[in-house]
Write an enzyme that holds these catalytic residues in place. Structure first.
Site, mmCIF file in Angstrom:
data_model
loop_
_atom_site.group_PDB
_atom_site.id
_atom_site.type_symbol
_atom_site.label_atom_id
_atom_site.label_comp_id
_atom_site.label_asym_id
_atom_site.label_seq_id
_atom_site.Cartn_x
_atom_site.Cartn_y
_atom_site.Cartn_z
ATOM 1 N N ALA A 1 -6.153 1.106 -5.435
ATOM 2 C CA ALA A 1 -6.628 1.962 -6.524
ATOM 3 C C ALA A 1 -6.998 3.315 -5.935
ATOM 4 C CB ALA A 1 -7.872 1.359 -7.186
ATOM 5 N N ASN B 1 -21.977 0.077 -3.785
ATOM 6 C CA ASN B 1 -21.415 1.044 -2.821
ATOM 7 C C ASN B 1 -21.214 0.414 -1.454
ATOM 8 O OD1 ASN B 1 -22.469 2.605 -5.101
ATOM 9 N ND2 ASN B 1 -21.805 4.343 -3.882
ATOM 10 N N VAL C 1 -19.961 8.561 0.409
ATOM 11 C CA VAL C 1 -20.957 9.510 0.915
ATOM 12 C C VAL C 1 -21.386 9.183 2.352
ATOM 13 C CG1 VAL C 1 -22.939 8.250 -0.099
ATOM 14 C CG2 VAL C 1 -23.075 10.728 0.287
ATOM 15 N N ASP D 1 0.858 -1.194 0.000
ATOM 16 C CA ASP D 1 0.000 0.000 0.000
ATOM 17 C C ASP D 1 0.887 1.234 0.000
ATOM 18 O OD1 ASP D 1 -1.850 2.150 0.951
ATOM 19 O OD2 ASP D 1 -3.238 0.488 1.233
ATOM 20 N N TYR E 1 -12.023 6.614 -13.996
ATOM 21 C CA TYR E 1 -12.115 5.536 -12.999
ATOM 22 C C TYR E 1 -12.785 4.304 -13.602
ATOM 23 C CZ TYR E 1 -13.705 3.053 -8.803
ATOM 24 O OH TYR E 1 -13.950 2.089 -7.852
ATOM 25 N N LEU F 1 -0.135 4.158 0.956
ATOM 26 C CA LEU F 1 -0.682 5.045 1.999
ATOM 27 C C LEU F 1 -1.176 6.374 1.425
ATOM 28 C CD1 LEU F 1 1.811 4.354 4.969
ATOM 29 C CD2 LEU F 1 -0.357 3.225 4.440
ATOM 30 N N THR G 1 -4.327 6.977 0.468
ATOM 31 C CA THR G 1 -5.562 7.208 1.240
ATOM 32 C C THR G 1 -5.627 6.263 2.447
ATOM 33 O OG1 THR G 1 -6.760 5.683 -0.198
ATOM 34 C CG2 THR G 1 -6.929 8.039 -0.732
ATOM 35 N N ARG H 1 -28.285 4.547 -4.632
ATOM 36 C CA ARG H 1 -27.148 3.639 -4.590
ATOM 37 C C ARG H 1 -27.576 2.367 -3.862
ATOM 38 N NH1 ARG H 1 -25.720 7.023 -7.602
ATOM 39 N NH2 ARG H 1 -23.694 8.045 -7.807
HETATM 40 P P1 NAD Z 1 -9.486 3.205 0.000
HETATM 41 O O1 NAD Z 1 -9.047 4.475 -0.646
HETATM 42 O O2 NAD Z 1 -9.744 3.195 1.453
HETATM 43 O O3 NAD Z 1 -8.469 2.023 -0.324
HETATM 44 C C1 NAD Z 1 -7.576 2.023 -1.412
HETATM 45 C C2 NAD Z 1 -6.198 1.674 -0.844
HETATM 46 O O4 NAD Z 1 -5.279 1.571 -1.941
HETATM 47 C C3 NAD Z 1 -5.651 2.755 0.085
HETATM 48 O O5 NAD Z 1 -5.099 2.156 1.240
HETATM 49 C C4 NAD Z 1 -4.577 3.454 -0.740
HETATM 50 O O6 NAD Z 1 -3.554 4.004 0.070
HETATM 51 C C5 NAD Z 1 -4.105 2.317 -1.622
HETATM 52 N N1 NAD Z 1 -3.544 2.747 -2.900
HETATM 53 C C6 NAD Z 1 -4.064 3.633 -3.788
HETATM 54 N N2 NAD Z 1 -3.270 3.750 -4.868
HETATM 55 C C7 NAD Z 1 -2.225 2.903 -4.654
HETATM 56 C C8 NAD Z 1 -1.075 2.578 -5.398
HETATM 57 N N3 NAD Z 1 -0.828 3.151 -6.584
HETATM 58 N N4 NAD Z 1 -0.218 1.671 -4.887
HETATM 59 C C9 NAD Z 1 -0.433 1.084 -3.680
HETATM 60 N N5 NAD Z 1 -1.515 1.363 -2.926
HETATM 61 C C10 NAD Z 1 -2.396 2.252 -3.404
HETATM 62 O O7 NAD Z 1 -10.789 2.752 -0.810
HETATM 63 P P2 NAD Z 1 -11.703 1.454 -0.673
HETATM 64 O O8 NAD Z 1 -13.088 1.941 -0.671
HETATM 65 O O9 NAD Z 1 -11.232 0.560 0.413
HETATM 66 O O10 NAD Z 1 -11.436 0.771 -2.094
HETATM 67 C C11 NAD Z 1 -10.771 -0.477 -2.254
HETATM 68 C C12 NAD Z 1 -11.016 -0.958 -3.681
HETATM 69 O O11 NAD Z 1 -12.402 -1.219 -3.893
HETATM 70 C C13 NAD Z 1 -10.603 0.051 -4.767
HETATM 71 O O12 NAD Z 1 -10.062 -0.683 -5.852
HETATM 72 C C14 NAD Z 1 -11.920 0.660 -5.180
HETATM 73 O O13 NAD Z 1 -11.881 1.159 -6.512
HETATM 74 C C15 NAD Z 1 -12.836 -0.532 -5.065
HETATM 75 N N6 NAD Z 1 -14.256 -0.198 -4.914
HETATM 76 C C16 NAD Z 1 -14.676 0.447 -3.787
HETATM 77 C C17 NAD Z 1 -16.035 0.725 -3.653
HETATM 78 C C18 NAD Z 1 -16.592 1.416 -2.442
HETATM 79 O O14 NAD Z 1 -17.799 1.668 -2.404
HETATM 80 N N7 NAD Z 1 -15.786 1.713 -1.429
HETATM 81 C C19 NAD Z 1 -16.928 0.347 -4.676
HETATM 82 C C20 NAD Z 1 -16.433 -0.249 -5.822
HETATM 83 C C21 NAD Z 1 -15.098 -0.560 -5.930
HETATM 84 C C1 UD1 Z 2 -18.598 4.744 -5.116
HETATM 85 C C2 UD1 Z 2 -17.132 4.483 -4.778
HETATM 86 C C3 UD1 Z 2 -16.412 3.984 -5.999
HETATM 87 C C4 UD1 Z 2 -17.189 2.793 -6.553
HETATM 88 C C5 UD1 Z 2 -18.646 3.119 -6.835
HETATM 89 C C6 UD1 Z 2 -19.423 1.851 -7.221
HETATM 90 C C7 UD1 Z 2 -16.001 5.795 -3.052
HETATM 91 C C8 UD1 Z 2 -15.358 7.082 -2.687
HETATM 92 N N1 UD1 Z 2 -16.496 5.707 -4.301
HETATM 93 O O1 UD1 Z 2 -18.697 5.811 -6.084
HETATM 94 O O2 UD1 Z 2 -15.091 3.564 -5.635
HETATM 95 O O3 UD1 Z 2 -16.573 2.293 -7.698
HETATM 96 O O4 UD1 Z 2 -19.220 3.589 -5.621
HETATM 97 O O5 UD1 Z 2 -20.778 2.092 -7.294
HETATM 98 O O6 UD1 Z 2 -16.071 4.879 -2.272
HETATM 99 N N2 UD1 Z 2 -22.371 12.889 -2.605
HETATM 100 C C9 UD1 Z 2 -22.984 13.988 -2.049
HETATM 101 N N3 UD1 Z 2 -22.336 14.686 -1.075
HETATM 102 C C10 UD1 Z 2 -21.104 14.322 -0.616
HETATM 103 C C11 UD1 Z 2 -20.478 13.188 -1.179
HETATM 104 C C12 UD1 Z 2 -21.143 12.489 -2.175
HETATM 105 O O7 UD1 Z 2 -24.108 14.344 -2.447
HETATM 106 O O8 UD1 Z 2 -20.570 15.005 0.284
HETATM 107 C C13 UD1 Z 2 -23.091 12.132 -3.654
HETATM 108 C C14 UD1 Z 2 -22.302 11.924 -4.935
HETATM 109 O O9 UD1 Z 2 -22.404 13.038 -5.793
HETATM 110 C C15 UD1 Z 2 -23.019 10.681 -5.485
HETATM 111 C C16 UD1 Z 2 -23.400 9.896 -4.220
HETATM 112 O O10 UD1 Z 2 -23.340 10.826 -3.144
HETATM 113 O O11 UD1 Z 2 -24.204 11.031 -6.164
HETATM 114 C C17 UD1 Z 2 -22.455 8.750 -3.932
HETATM 115 O O12 UD1 Z 2 -21.114 9.267 -3.991
HETATM 116 P P1 UD1 Z 2 -19.851 8.394 -3.535
HETATM 117 O O13 UD1 Z 2 -20.045 7.866 -2.170
HETATM 118 O O14 UD1 Z 2 -18.641 9.187 -3.853
HETATM 119 O O15 UD1 Z 2 -19.986 7.089 -4.448
HETATM 120 P P2 UD1 Z 2 -19.957 6.792 -6.022
HETATM 121 O O16 UD1 Z 2 -19.628 7.983 -6.838
HETATM 122 O O17 UD1 Z 2 -21.228 6.044 -6.283
#
Ligand code: NAD
Ligand code: UD1
Length: 309
Positions: A78, A174, A189, A34, A145, A36, A38, A213
């Site tokens: 990512a 989400n 969000v 990682d 993305y 770090l 985020t 979502r």
């Molecule tokens: P997050 O930002 O908490 O986790 C991503 C981690 O990857 C972080 O620890 C960051 O430091 C690390 N990272 C980023 N770029 C890197 C790089 N170039 N090399 C090494 N480490 C790196 O976000 P998350 O929500 O835990 O997301 C994890 C995965 O799930 C991501 O691939 C994200 O696209 C995917 N995903 C998340 C959601 C969601 O709703 N959270 C939905 C769909 C897909």
């Molecule tokens: C999220 C994930 C993305 C994933 C996708 C899959 C994160 C940061 N993003 O994107 O990695 O691939 O789901 O469905 O985890 N919003 C507000 N106010 C705020 C923040 C957000 O209104 O302060 C709105 C956004 O405009 C959006 C919705 O909330 O309409 C959800 O936003 P967000 O949580 O960023 O998720 P996605 O864009 O769906």
């Protein structure tokens, strides 16, 4: 049990660190790669079966070293923010596509087969139109993305056909829960809204709040990731990971208000460009092949657990 470690890229992040806890509880050793950007090291337990490597998945030499001796990879590293990718497509691409390709190539060289990949519902763009989206729905990546996630899926499939990799491709909808960092405006969000509600700071909704979502609690997600490592045979093609439940941001705010007591002021601004209107998973394929926890964590319970911490 195989004593060799599972490599979790992005393991210091929100989903990754929750997965690390589960893998440790299942008796695995875990190696984390990682950068770090985020994620936080504080998300990780200090544990004799945890090894942490600070570095970038875009660094091919480092990735080669990181996969050495591992039994499998869960590739989560990512830039997770759709909005961040809109603002920095080139930087995002290094992590989100080049990183995936480096993982594939290093696994091929090292003879490691199983990789679980975090793709996204974002690959469908606005094709849902309020209906549940199944895996065959035409892909319409609207943002860098989404384009990188879809391209990563294609590379993983190439390495499956050509080199015998066993990719399990999950399209997460989400995900929310503990350790989703609320400090960035680009974070998920639910983490932003709950943090602001607790601190009585104003909440901004981008758009009219009627966008929907399909939210899944992280504890339920990581159970599925654990199962994907153990599946005898992989499925060819991606699998949606969601609950087939649509929640609008306005409904979410009402639920947060119920759990917290009272909401701070809420203002509505223009929708974000590239934002998806409706996103809900048809999860029939997931339910056929994997076991969601029974019962799954409902929204109010998930919010309560998140706010407990
Ligand atoms: P997050 O930002 O908490 O986790 C991503 C981690 O990857 C972080 O620890 C960051 O430091 C690390 N990272 C980023 N770029 C890197 C790089 N170039 N090399 C090494 N480490 C790196 O976000 P998350 O929500 O835990 O997301 C994890 C995965 O799930 C991501 O691939 C994200 O696209 C995917 N995903 C998340 C959601 C969601 O709703 N959270 C939905 C769909 C897909
Ligand atoms: C999220 C994930 C993305 C994933 C996708 C899959 C994160 C940061 N993003 O994107 O990695 O691939 O789901 O469905 O985890 N919003 C507000 N106010 C705020 C923040 C957000 O209104 O302060 C709105 C956004 O405009 C959006 C919705 O909330 O309409 C959800 O936003 P967000 O949580 O960023 O998720 P996605 O864009 O769906």
């Amino acid at each position: 049990m195989d004593k060799s470690p599972v490599l979790v890229t992005g393991g210091a992040g929100f989903i990754g660190s929750n997965l690390v806890d589960l893998l440790l509880a299942h008796g695995h050793s875990v190696r984390i790669l990682d950068n770090l950007s985020t994620g936080k090291q504080a998300n990780l337990p200090s544990h004799p079966r945890v090894e942490f490597i600070k570095g970038d998945v875009a660094d091919v030499q480092l990735v080669r070293r990181a996969v050495q001796g591992c039994q499998a990879v869960v590739h989560l590293a990512a830039v997770a923010s759709v909005q961040a990718s809109v603002e920095d497509p080139v930087g995002t691409h290094q992590s989100n596509l080049v990183g995936t390709l480096n993982i594939c190539e290093a696994m091929r060289e090292a003879g490691i087969r199983r990789v679980v990949f975090a793709s996204s519902a974002a690959v469908y763009g606005n094709n849902g139109d309020g209906e549940a989206i199944d895996e065959e729905t035409p892909k319409a990546p609207l943002t860098p993305y989404a384009a990188d996630k879809l391209a990563s899926e294609h590379y993983l499939d190439f390495y499956r056909r050509q080199h015998g990799l066993e990719p399990v491709v999950f399209r997460f909808f989400n995900i929310y829960g503990p350790r989703q960092d609320p400090s960035s405006p680009y974070s998920g969000v639910i983490s932003i809204f709950t943090e602001r509600a607790l601190k009585r700071q104003p909440i901004t909704v981008f758009g009219d709040g009627e966008q929907t979502r399909d939210f899944l609690y992280v504890g339920d997600l990581v159970e599925l990731l654990g199962q994907a490592l153990k599946q005898e045979e992989i499925d060819v093609g991606a699998i949606n990971v969601g609950l087939n439940r649509a929640t609008s941001l306005n409904q979410l705010l009402a639920a947060i208000g119920d759990v917290v007591g009272e909401l701070p002021p809420v203002s509505y601004q223009a929708a974000r460009s590239g934002d998806i209107r409706h996103s809900r998973a048809d999860n029939a394929r997931l339910l056929q092949r994997y076991r969601l926890p029974n019962p799954v964590t409902g929204m109010r319970e998930g919010l309560a657990r998140l706010l407990e911490r």
